[in-house]
Structures are given as C-alpha cells and as structure tokens.
Design a protein around this motif. Structure first.
Motif, PDB file in Angstrom:
ATOM      1  N   PRO A 149       0.807  -1.253  -0.004  1.00 51.30           N
ATOM      2  CA  PRO A 149      -0.036   0.006   0.523  1.00 51.30           C
ATOM      3  C   PRO A 149       0.819   0.911  -0.052  1.00 51.30           C
ATOM      4  N   ARG A 150       2.068   1.585  -0.075  1.00 49.06           N
ATOM      5  CA  ARG A 150       3.323   2.132   0.332  1.00 49.06           C
ATOM      6  C   ARG A 150       4.317   2.752  -0.866  1.00 49.06           C
ATOM      7  N   LEU A 151       3.473   2.148  -1.630  1.00 51.48           N
ATOM      8  CA  LEU A 151       4.526   1.907  -2.980  1.00 51.48           C
ATOM      9  C   LEU A 151       4.116   2.926  -3.800  1.00 51.48           C
ATOM     10  N   ALA A 152       5.191   3.810  -3.761  1.00 52.90           N
ATOM     11  CA  ALA A 152       5.302   5.540  -4.759  1.00 52.90           C
ATOM     12  C   ALA A 152       5.121   4.858  -6.365  1.00 52.90           C
ATOM     13  N   THR A 153       4.079   5.254  -7.065  1.00 50.59           N
ATOM     14  CA  THR A 153       3.754   5.095  -8.450  1.00 50.59           C
ATOM     15  C   THR A 153       4.348   6.346  -8.929  1.00 50.59           C
ATOM     16  N   LEU A 154       5.235   6.715  -9.871  1.00 49.08           N
ATOM     17  CA  LEU A 154       5.381   7.611 -10.152  1.00 49.08           C
ATOM     18  C   LEU A 154       5.463   7.465 -12.333  1.00 49.08           C
ATOM     19  N   LEU A 155       4.525   8.459 -12.580  1.00 49.04           N
ATOM     20  CA  LEU A 155       4.428   8.835 -14.402  1.00 49.04           C
ATOM     21  C   LEU A 155       5.394   9.479 -14.727  1.00 49.04           C
ATOM     22  N   GLU A 156       6.199   9.830 -15.921  1.00 48.81           N
ATOM     23  CA  GLU A 156       7.006  10.143 -16.311  1.00 48.81           C
ATOM     24  C   GLU A 156       6.613  11.735 -16.967  1.00 48.81           C
ATOM     25  N   VAL A 157       5.714  11.858 -17.253  1.00 55.18           N
ATOM     26  CA  VAL A 157       4.783  12.939 -16.920  1.00 55.18           C
ATOM     27  C   VAL A 157       4.734  14.092 -16.467  1.00 55.18           C
ATOM     28  N   GLY A 158       5.028  13.561 -15.268  1.00 51.01           N
ATOM     29  CA  GLY A 158       5.002  14.734 -13.642  1.00 51.01           C
ATOM     30  C   GLY A 158       3.786  14.027 -12.663  1.00 51.01           C
ATOM     31  N   VAL A 159       3.957  12.557 -12.380  1.00 51.92           N
ATOM     32  CA  VAL A 159       2.709  12.185 -11.354  1.00 51.92           C
ATOM     33  C   VAL A 159       2.965  11.114 -10.897  1.00 51.92           C
ATOM     34  N   MET A 160       2.118  11.509  -9.295  1.00 54.62           N
ATOM     35  CA  MET A 160       2.406  10.467  -8.653  1.00 54.62           C
ATOM     36  C   MET A 160       1.396   9.883  -7.970  1.00 54.62           C
ATOM     37  N   ASN A 161       1.423   8.783  -7.323  1.00 49.25           N
ATOM     38  CA  ASN A 161      -0.051   7.822  -7.121  1.00 49.25           C
ATOM     39  C   ASN A 161      -1.075   8.028  -7.555  1.00 49.25           C
ATOM     40  N   PRO A 162      -1.648   7.965  -8.968  1.00 46.71           N
ATOM     41  CA  PRO A 162      -1.991   8.426  -9.410  1.00 46.71           C
ATOM     42  C   PRO A 162      -3.281   6.651  -9.047  1.00 46.71           C
TER      43      PRO A 162
END
Lengths: 265, 301
Positions: free
Chosen positions: A56-69
């Motif tokens: 549950p505490r995994l931080a997911t990042l997308l290159e465009v500039g998004v965190m934990n969507p």
C-alpha cells in the motif's frame, strides 16, 4: 507461433489468462515502501495491483509528472487525464525523471519493450525486417533514462522469438551491454532484474549477466520456451512454476483494475 | 501598455522560415494545433523543431514537409497509433532527426532556461542513442567528460534555446501570466528556454483571478511576448479540465497519415480548407461535437 492456444492465451488448467499471471508476477516484484516509475499498460496494472494488495505504501510515478494516481476508465496514454486521476502530485519531467530518477531514489523502473536481448538491452526505436528495411517506432521517451538510472528494471512483454533476439536491432536503453557490469558502462542504475513474459519469469545471472529462467508459467514446457527465445537462456535443472494469481488478485484485476480487459487480453 | 493578446495568424507572420521552434504538447495532450495549422497555411519552411515527446502537432508539421531538423525524445499518438509522418520521413531520410530521451531534452531546455551553455547527465551512456548522436549531425551537441571534482564520467549536453517556444495552457491573463492544470511534463523548462515565448490559452482571465492563486502561475507574464486566445485550440488532443481528446478524429487522422496521398487529403480538408481555427472547429462537428468533448468537473475530461 508454434505455441498452442492453451498456453499462450488462456492457461490450460484454469480460466486464468497469461496476462493475469504476468500482472500478478509483476506485482510480486514490487515491495511495500518502494518508489517505482511505471509505463502505461501492464506495468501500470501490476503496480496498481501491488498497491491494492501487499504494497500500500508503494510510490508510483509517471514520467509526465504524476505521483500515485488512481487510473480509471482505461487511459490511452500517460498524458490522458484518465491516467493521472486522483494523483497526490502533479509536476513534470524535471521532478519525476530529474529530482527523483536522476537523483537516485527510484527503486524500480517498470517498462514495456519491443525487443529485449540476452543482456537485457531494450529496443523501442525501430524494427528491421528480413531484407534489412527499417521501420521506425516510438523511440525512447523516458525509457533510456529509466533503464539507465533506476536501481533495478523490470520489463514486461509478450514472449516471441523475434521480440527476444540475440542482439536488439537498436540499443535504445542499456542493460548489461556486452555482458559488462553497470559500473563499467558508467551507469548509476543497477540494470535489468526481471523480464516477465506470457511464458516465464526471467532473471539475469549475477556473473555473466545473461538472461536465465526463474520460473515457468503453469502449463508451459521448457522446450516451448527455448523454441520461442532467440538466444540461449540459462536453464536451471529444477525450474519452479510461477504461482497463479490468488482469487483476490483475480477479482481486483478483473473487476476493479482493468474491467474492460484493455491490458489483460 | 502594449496588448499582448494577438491572433494566431498575426503571431505566425512574425516567425521566419528556418526558425527553431519548441512545441509544448505531449503525444495526444495540449498540442499546439491552432499554431501548427497556421504555420502550415503560411508555409513556414525549413523549421527546426524540438520537443520532449512528440505527438500530433509535430507529425502534422513534418507531414506537411516544413521540418528540416527534429530534436526529440521520441513519441507517438499513444494508443491511436505511431507518429506516421515522423517515422516515414525518417525512413525516407527526408528529415534530419536527432533522437534523445525525455529527460535529456528536458535537461537541454533547463540549461537554456538557466542561461547555462551545457548540462551534465547520467542517461544515454552505453546506448545507440548516444552513439548515433556522436556519429551524426548532433555530434556538436553532446560530449563525454568528467566531473572536475569527483572524476565521474558524464555526458554533457549543449543547452537548447529555441527561437520561439510555444505552450498551450488552460488559463492566462492579458499580460501572459499562465496557469497549467494537471501534469506539465517539460513545459516550464521548454517555455523559459525560448528566446521568444508565445502561449495559447483556452481562457483569458482577469489578473485578479491569477492573483487569487499565484502559486499556480508556471509562466510569469513578463517572459511572454504574445497570448493567443483560442478555445479548443488543442483539439483533437486533450486539455485537462477543459476537454477530452476527440478519439474519432484521432483515428481518422492516423488512417490518413498512414499514406502520403491520404495525408494530403487530410491537410486539404482540415488545414488548407479552413480559414482559421474556428472554421476547423466547425468542420470537426461544431458546438454539438465540442459540447460532447467538454470536460466534466470531477474527472477533468
């Protein structure tokens, strides 16, 4: 494709799809509290599954500039509003790819690929047909940056001989180039750790950096794997079977994460 | 005070052929469609285009034969398909294309924006991307070197300072103070690296509105030369909080872009066949279509 429908599409022993085994295997590679940069498609599906189960505490990042969507309604790409729904941060490349990835705090880069070779080098730039004619495709985008800089890299892709050649047609994103260590290659990231396909979970030998077999999905024979791989894999005597997704993992995948089956075909 | 609000045709008239322009879209989001259509109508040639991740806008310009040199990190039209015109131009060698990555293009803009002449990076090593840059016309923009303090090896990248940077934003005031909603990819660095900066805004708001949440201002007005007010200016690509992408039109575009002849038909119908962006919006289906694509307030699409 010489492989039977039974093993490639749906698992012979049950109603579980190969893509669902891939997503669950991908999720199990992600640990609670880690930071992961994910590409769209199965990497995103697997990271959401990990987050909804053991991490549950995994931080997911997308290159465009998004965190934990909390992606919804099957996004068509990273900049689709559906992919950054209910995120905890919106920023940009410089933040995600610069001040996180380049800074060295990203544990896992989770990528798709057009081709991967025996040393985990990735091609996403072009394909060559038998006559040598070149067709260009998408290129790197953040792929080379992620492969260069993440502490470890997981690739998820379909298992086909032409997609797993001895050497990639274009070396877009480096693995252990020429079997060399990452230090020798001037790369800060630790390099490829897993290749998850619809037939097997593959890893890399600690000394030779050649791709090795870690587990075969249920119903897949080692001969089939060899036939469908364009280079000699390191094959241990005893090969474990990839665990099937649990009932709860299947429910999450089918009912909540990808109800339309856009990625879990 | 000089009014910065200008029409797209007025702005494009000030851009000479041969210019280096930087475009702020990403694949199928916030593309500078109104600007690109006008560049095509005014036939601005021999352009150098730089972009982090290319999409429809750059595919249109390349397909129209106006781009001589492309500096990019890669790109596509996401699930709708590849950037056919860019890929075909590379295959036929009618385009000089220099491949980078998302971060290396962003770093080159960052150096430009900071007034630095170069920037070190730890990507690109041991890749064919770097080898090809070193062996080609991009060779003067990359160099391997060591840190003078630690001895660590880096790739040094030359700064990018485009002649004109274009960014599509949700809101701006008449002075050019811009707020971007949603993720911004490389927009801030790309915008501030430009020698000139032009923004296209979906909506022009009073400065008092900007003053209510100045922490959201990504581009300050004093850096902006011109503000183009063009609602639905990015269609068929999406603008978060304003409208969704037009999936039908993107499919139609990809089908035309597959073949050079059919691409010409597309340009004739949707670019040369329209006097301006308003006529183009009518052709896309007018108010009835736009209303369907308008974002709903919770999801933003």
């Amino acid at each position: 494709m010489p492989v039977t429908e039974g093993t490639k599409g749906r698992n012979a022993q049950s109603d579980i799809r190969a893509s669902e085994i891939m997503a669950a295997a991908g999720a199990r590679e992600l640990h609670d509290g880690e930071v992961v940069v994910v590409g769209l498609g199965l990497p995103e599906v697997a990271s959401v599954l990990a987050k909804r189960t053991h991490a549950p505490r995994l931080a997911t990042l997308l290159e465009v500039g998004v965190m934990n969507p909390r992606p919804k309604d099957t996004p068509v790409g990273l900049p689709d509003s559906r992919s950054f729904y209910r995120a905890t941060c919106w920023s940009g490349f410089l933040d995600v790819m610069g001040m996180n990835l380049h800074r060295g705090v990203v544990d896992v880069g989770f990528l798709g690929a057009l081709e991967v070779d025996q040393y985990g080098n990735i091609n996403t730039t072009l394909v060559k047909d038998e006559s040598g004619k070149i067709r260009y495709v998408n290129g790197s985008a953040g792929g080379n940056d992620v492969a260069s800089l993440a502490k470890r890299v997981i690739v998820i892709m379909r298992h086909e001989k032409r997609k797993l050649p001895l050497a990639v047609a274009h070396l877009t994103s480096p693995g252990f180039v020429g079997g060399r260590s990452r230090q020798e290659l001037n790369l800060r990231g630790g390099g490829p750790s897993r290749v998850i396909t619809d037939m097997a979970v593959l890893g890399f030998d600690a000394n030779t950096h050649v791709m090795s077999v870690l587990s075969l999905h249920p119903g897949v024979r080692v001969e089939e794997l060899v036939e469908n791989t364009g280079f000699p894999l390191l094959i241990p005597n005893d090969i474990p079977t990839t665990p099937l997704p649990s009932t709860e993992e299947l429910r999450l995948l089918r009912e909540e994460i990808d109800p339309k089956g856009a990625h879990l075909k | 005070m000089v009014d910065k609000v200008k029409s797209v045709s007025e702005v494009v008239r000030t851009i000479p052929s041969g210019s280096h322009i930087a475009l702020g879209g990403f694949a199928i989001a916030r593309n500078l469609i109104a600007v690109v259509h006008e560049l095509i109508r005014q036939q601005k040639r021999d352009l150098t285009v730089s972009q982090g991740v290319v999409g429809l806008e750059t595919d249109l310009l390349v397909g129209a034969g106006l781009v001589g040199r492309l500096i990019m990190g890669g790109g596509s039209l996401d699930r709708f398909g590849p950037a056919h015109c860019v890929n075909r131009a590379r295959e036929t060698k009618s385009l000089q294309c220099e491949d980078y990555t998302s971060l290396s293009v962003c770093f080159r803009y960052l150096a430009g924006a900071l007034g630095l002449s170069f920037i070190p990076i730890k990507s690109l090593f041991a890749s064919e991307i770097l080898e090809r840059l070193e062996a080609g016309p991009g060779a003067s923009d990359v160099k391997r070197s060591r840190c003078p303090f630690t001895g660590e090896e880096y790739v040094l990248l030359r700064a990018l300072t485009p002649d004109v940077s274009f960014v599509h934003v949700q809101i701006a005031d008449r002075d050019g103070n811009c707020q971007i909603n949603g993720p911004r990819w490389g927009n801030e660095e790309q915008a501030k690296a430009g020698r000139r900066l032009v923004v296209v805004a979906e909506e022009i708001v009073p400065t008092e509105f900007i003053q209510r949440s100045p922490e959201r201002t990504i581009i300050p007005g004093h850096r902006v030369e011109a503000v183009i007010h063009q609602p639905f200016g990015a269609l068929p690509t999406t603008v978060f909080g304003c409208y969704d992408y037009d999936a039908d039109h993107l499919r139609l575009y990809v089908k035309h872009a597959e073949e050079p002849e059919r691409f010409k038909e597309y340009l004739n119908a949707f670019v040369f066949g329209c006097r301006d962006h308003w006529e183009y919006l009518e052709k896309l289906g007018g108010l009835r279509r736009l209303e369907k694509l308008r974002a709903e307030p919770i999801s933003g699409y």
